[in-house]
Design a protein around this motif. Sequence first.
Motif, PDB file in Angstrom:
ATOM      1  N   ASP A 526      43.479  27.400  33.560  1.00  0.00           N
ATOM      2  CA  ASP A 526      42.838  28.656  33.638  1.00  0.00           C
ATOM      3  C   ASP A 526      42.765  29.269  32.830  1.00  0.00           C
ATOM      4  OD1 ASP A 526      45.514  29.184  33.682  1.00  0.00           O
ATOM      5  OD2 ASP A 526      45.509  30.152  35.830  1.00  0.00           O
ATOM      6  N   VAL A 527      43.454  29.827  31.877  1.00  0.00           N
ATOM      7  CA  VAL A 527      42.560  30.596  31.148  1.00  0.00           C
ATOM      8  C   VAL A 527      41.367  29.877  30.205  1.00  0.00           C
ATOM      9  CG1 VAL A 527      43.112  32.312  28.694  1.00  0.00           C
ATOM     10  CG2 VAL A 527      44.396  31.943  30.689  1.00  0.00           C
ATOM     11  N   PHE A 528      42.396  29.151  29.470  1.00  0.00           N
ATOM     12  CA  PHE A 528      40.808  28.555  29.156  1.00  0.00           C
ATOM     13  C   PHE A 528      39.655  27.651  29.685  1.00  0.00           C
ATOM     14  CE2 PHE A 528      39.487  24.185  26.599  1.00  0.00           C
ATOM     15  CZ  PHE A 528      39.496  24.719  25.676  1.00  0.00           C
ATOM     16  N   ILE A 529      39.787  27.794  30.773  1.00  0.00           N
ATOM     17  CA  ILE A 529      37.779  27.720  31.640  1.00  0.00           C
ATOM     18  C   ILE A 529      37.557  28.501  32.238  1.00  0.00           C
ATOM     19  CG2 ILE A 529      38.456  27.018  34.619  1.00  0.00           C
ATOM     20  CD1 ILE A 529      40.263  24.505  34.398  1.00  0.00           C
ATOM     21  N   GLY A 530      38.722  29.535  32.350  1.00  0.00           N
ATOM     22  CA  GLY A 530      37.930  30.546  32.614  1.00  0.00           C
ATOM     23  C   GLY A 530      36.835  31.799  30.723  1.00  0.00           C
ATOM     24  N   LEU A 531      37.909  30.985  29.706  1.00  0.00           N
ATOM     25  CA  LEU A 531      37.085  31.549  29.291  1.00  0.00           C
ATOM     26  C   LEU A 531      36.256  30.898  28.547  1.00  0.00           C
ATOM     27  CD1 LEU A 531      37.704  33.295  26.119  1.00  0.00           C
ATOM     28  CD2 LEU A 531      38.855  31.046  24.998  1.00  0.00           C
ATOM     29  N   VAL A 615      43.340  35.723  38.855  1.00  0.00           N
ATOM     30  CA  VAL A 615      43.706  36.343  37.970  1.00  0.00           C
ATOM     31  C   VAL A 615      43.613  35.961  35.857  1.00  0.00           C
ATOM     32  CG1 VAL A 615      44.362  38.191  39.049  1.00  0.00           C
ATOM     33  CG2 VAL A 615      45.512  37.159  37.746  1.00  0.00           C
ATOM     34  N   ASP A 616      43.780  35.003  35.526  1.00  0.00           N
ATOM     35  CA  ASP A 616      44.153  34.565  34.658  1.00  0.00           C
ATOM     36  C   ASP A 616      43.229  34.022  34.191  1.00  0.00           C
ATOM     37  OD1 ASP A 616      46.825  35.394  34.005  1.00  0.00           O
ATOM     38  OD2 ASP A 616      48.419  33.168  34.358  1.00  0.00           O
ATOM     39  N   ALA A 617      42.205  33.084  34.959  1.00  0.00           N
ATOM     40  CA  ALA A 617      41.077  32.652  34.992  1.00  0.00           C
ATOM     41  C   ALA A 617      39.952  33.733  34.647  1.00  0.00           C
ATOM     42  CB  ALA A 617      40.980  32.101  35.896  1.00  0.00           C
ATOM     43  N   LEU A 618      39.987  35.020  35.417  1.00  0.00           N
ATOM     44  CA  LEU A 618      39.208  35.864  35.734  1.00  0.00           C
ATOM     45  C   LEU A 618      39.514  36.592  33.663  1.00  0.00           C
ATOM     46  CD1 LEU A 618      37.037  37.619  36.078  1.00  0.00           C
ATOM     47  CD2 LEU A 618      39.093  39.267  38.262  1.00  0.00           C
ATOM     48  N   GLY A 619      40.577  36.511  33.783  1.00  0.00           N
ATOM     49  CA  GLY A 619      41.269  37.492  32.350  1.00  0.00           C
ATOM     50  C   GLY A 619      40.089  36.910  31.316  1.00  0.00           C
ATOM     51  N   LEU A 621      37.654  34.698  31.665  1.00  0.00           N
ATOM     52  CA  LEU A 621      35.881  34.727  31.899  1.00  0.00           C
ATOM     53  C   LEU A 621      35.572  36.147  31.152  1.00  0.00           C
ATOM     54  CD1 LEU A 621      33.652  33.817  34.037  1.00  0.00           C
ATOM     55  CD2 LEU A 621      34.689  35.529  35.615  1.00  0.00           C
ATOM     56  N   LEU A 622      36.208  37.613  31.608  1.00  0.00           N
ATOM     57  CA  LEU A 622      35.603  38.204  31.460  1.00  0.00           C
ATOM     58  C   LEU A 622      35.541  38.252  29.293  1.00  0.00           C
ATOM     59  CD1 LEU A 622      37.686  40.914  33.329  1.00  0.00           C
ATOM     60  CD2 LEU A 622      35.184  39.940  33.020  1.00  0.00           C
ATOM     61  N   ALA A 623      37.123  38.015  28.766  1.00  0.00           N
ATOM     62  CA  ALA A 623      37.073  37.765  27.564  1.00  0.00           C
ATOM     63  C   ALA A 623      35.976  37.036  26.910  1.00  0.00           C
ATOM     64  CB  ALA A 623      38.530  37.216  26.862  1.00  0.00           C
ATOM     65  N   GLY A 624      35.476  35.859  27.174  1.00  0.00           N
ATOM     66  CA  GLY A 624      34.217  35.169  27.058  1.00  0.00           C
ATOM     67  C   GLY A 624      33.266  35.560  27.100  1.00  0.00           C
ATOM     68  N   ALA A 625      32.707  36.381  28.192  1.00  0.00           N
ATOM     69  CA  ALA A 625      31.745  37.335  28.080  1.00  0.00           C
ATOM     70  C   ALA A 625      30.851  37.930  27.567  1.00  0.00           C
ATOM     71  CB  ALA A 625      31.792  37.362  30.303  1.00  0.00           C
TER      72      ALA A 625
END
Length: 703
Positions: A526-531, A615-619, A621-625
Motif C-alpha cells: 500500500d505504501v508502494f502504491i501510494g508512492l 493511511v499508509d498509502a496516504l503517507g 502519496l504525500l512523500a511521492g508528491a
Amino acid sequence: MSAVPYLALISAIAGLIVAGYYYKAVKAASPGNDRMVFLMEEIQKGARAFLKKEYTWVSFFVVAMMILLAVVIEPLASVSYLLGAFLSGLAGYIGMTVATMANARTTEAAKDGPGKALPVAFRGGAVMGFTVAGLALGGLMLTYLTFVEWFAVDSAFEILTAYGLGASSIALFSRVGGGIFTKAADVGADLVGKVEAGIPEDDPRNPATIADNVGDNVGDVAGMGADLFESYAGSIIAPISVTAFALGLAADDAGSAGAISLLTFPMAIAFVGMIASIIGSFLVKGGTSTDSKALSKALHMGTNAAMAITVVATVGVSYWMFGDSADFAQGAPYGLAVSVIGGLLVGWGLGKTAEYYTSDHYGPVKKIAQQTETGPATTILSGISAGMISVASSVVLIVIGVGIAYWGGEQTLGSDLPNGFGGIYGIAVAAIGMLATTGVVVSVDAYGPIADNAGGIAEMAELDPSVREVTDALDSLGNTTAAIAKGFAVGSAALTALALFKSFEFAIAQASGGETVLNLNIGEVDVFIGLFLGAGLPFLFAALTIDAVGRAAAAMIEEVRRQFREIPGLREGKEGVVPDSARCVAISTEASLKEMIIPGALAVVVPLLVGFVSVDALGGLLAGALVTGFALAIFMANAGGAWDNAKKYIEAGAMGGKGSDNHKAAVVGDTVGDPFKDTSGPAMNILLKVMTIVSLVFASAFV
C-alpha cells in the motif's frame, strides 16, 4: 514569552498601517493623461469583474469544506477555515486594486526616468506585500489567542491548522484560475499580434492587449498574493502543529514551561521579520540608470537589509527563548538560530539560483537567445535543458538546508525527545526563516506585474518610445524578481510540507491513542502504491493546467484573428477603429473559471479518498508528491522565466532585435514558458501543501 503572540499581532497591525501609508503615496501620484486613465480603468474593471466571479465560484467550495469540517472534525474548525479563506481572498483583492492604480502612475513617472518610476511601482507592490503579511499573521495570531490562550477549547490545534487549510484553498484556486486567465490572454496576444500580424507587444490594435494586462493583475498579483499568504501562514503553523501533535499537547498545556517557547518561537521570528521588512521597504530608492544591474541593486536593497536585520534579531530571540536549558535535553540556544538563518540563506540561495537561470546577465538565457538562430525547436530544447539543470542545484540547496536545520534543532532540543522531534522542529522553523521577510519579498514580486502593465499602457497610449524604454527595463527586472520570489515560495513549500507531513504522522498516532503508527516501508504494497500515485499526481496536475491554458488560448487566438479579419481598418490602425477588448476579457474569464475546478479539486479529493482507504498509502502519496512536485515546480518556473527573458534580451536589440526570425522563435519559446512559470509551476507548491494540510486536518477521521 506569553506576550509573544501579542507582539506578533501588533507587528501585523504595523504592517497593515505601512500598507495604508504606501496606498496613500501611490494614490497621490499622477495617473497621466485621459487616455492613460481610460486604459487604467478598463484594466481595473476587467480585474474586478474576474475576481468577483472567481470568488463567487470558489465560495461554493469553501461552504462545502466548512460543512465537511464541522461534521467530521469540529464545528469551530469551520470558523477558523472561513477566516483563513476570507483574509486570503481579501489580501488578493486589495493588492490587485492598488496594482491597477499603480500601473498608469508608474507609466507617468517613467516620463521622468527610472528614478521616479521604480519607487511608484515598488510602493504599489508594497501595499500587496504588507497586506498579505499583515492579514496572514494578524488572522493567525487572533485564531491562536482565541482558541488556544483565551478559551483553551478542545481540539484547539486542529482548529488552528484549519486556518491554514482555508488560506490554501483560496491560494490554489487563485493561482490556477488567475494563471489560466493571464496566460490565455498573453499567449493569444503574442502569437497573433507579434508573430502573425507583426505588430508590437501591447499594441492598441490588438484586442487581447487589455485582457493580457488584466491577467497580469489577477494572476501575478492577486494569485501570487494568495499564494504567499498561504505559504507564510503555513510556515508559522507548521512548527506549532509539530509541537502540539508530537508532544500530545492540549490547549491547557500551551502555557507550560516546556511548551510555551516551542509554540511561540515561530511567532517571534515572524514578529522580527515583519519589523525588518518594514524597515527594508523604506530603503528602496530609484536611480537614474535604466541598466538592469543598477535597478536590481536599488530594488533588492530592501530585501537584503530586511534579511540582515532578521539574521541578527533571530540570534537574539533564540538566546532569549532557549537560554534556560532546564526544559530541554541539551539547550544550546544557537541551534535554532542556525536552523532559521539556514532556512533564510537557502531561500536566498534558491532565489539566486533562479536569478542565474532566468536573468539575461548570465549564460543560460544568452544561450537560449543564441539557439533562436536555428528556430523555435532548438529554443524550446535549450529552455527545457536550463530548467532541468536548475533543479539539480536547487535540490542540493534544499538537502543542505534540511541537514543544517535538523542539526540545529537537535543542538537546542536534543536528540532524546520522542520521534526525532528536535530535528523536525528545526526543519519546521527553517521554513519560517525563508518567509520571515514576506512583506518585502512580496513587495518586490508584485512590483513586476505593475511594471509590465506600465509598459502596456505606454504602448497603448502611444507615448514617446523613451517611456517604453524605461518601463521595459523595469519589466525585465520584474521577471527576475518574480523568479526569485518563486524560489522562496517553492523552497518554503518543501520544508513546510515536510514538517506538516511529520505533524500528520504524529497526529495519526495521537488520534489512535498510539495504536496506529504510520508505516513508510516501501516494501509494503500500500505504501508502494501510494508512492507511485503521489509521484504521478504533480504531472497530472501540471498537464491539466497546461491543457487548460492551451484550450483557453486557442479560443483567444481565434477571437483575435476574427476581429482582425472582420473589423475594417483595425489591423491597419485606422483612426477611430477600436478592438472589442471586453470580448477577450470575457473569453479568458469564462475559460479560466471553468478550467480551474478539476485541478483545484484534485488536491483535496485525492488525499481524502486515499486516507479513508489506507493511511499508509496516504503517507506514500504525500512523500511521492513532495519529491516530484518540488522538482517539477522548480523546473517549470525557471524554464519559463528563462524563455521570457531570452525574448526580452532579443527585444532589447540582441540577435537581430524585434521583428527578426530570432525574435519570432523566442516568442514561441516564451509562449511555451508562459503556463510553465505563471500557471502550473507556481500552483505546484500550493498543491503539495494543500494535500499535506488536508491530510493533517482529517487525520483523526482517517483512524
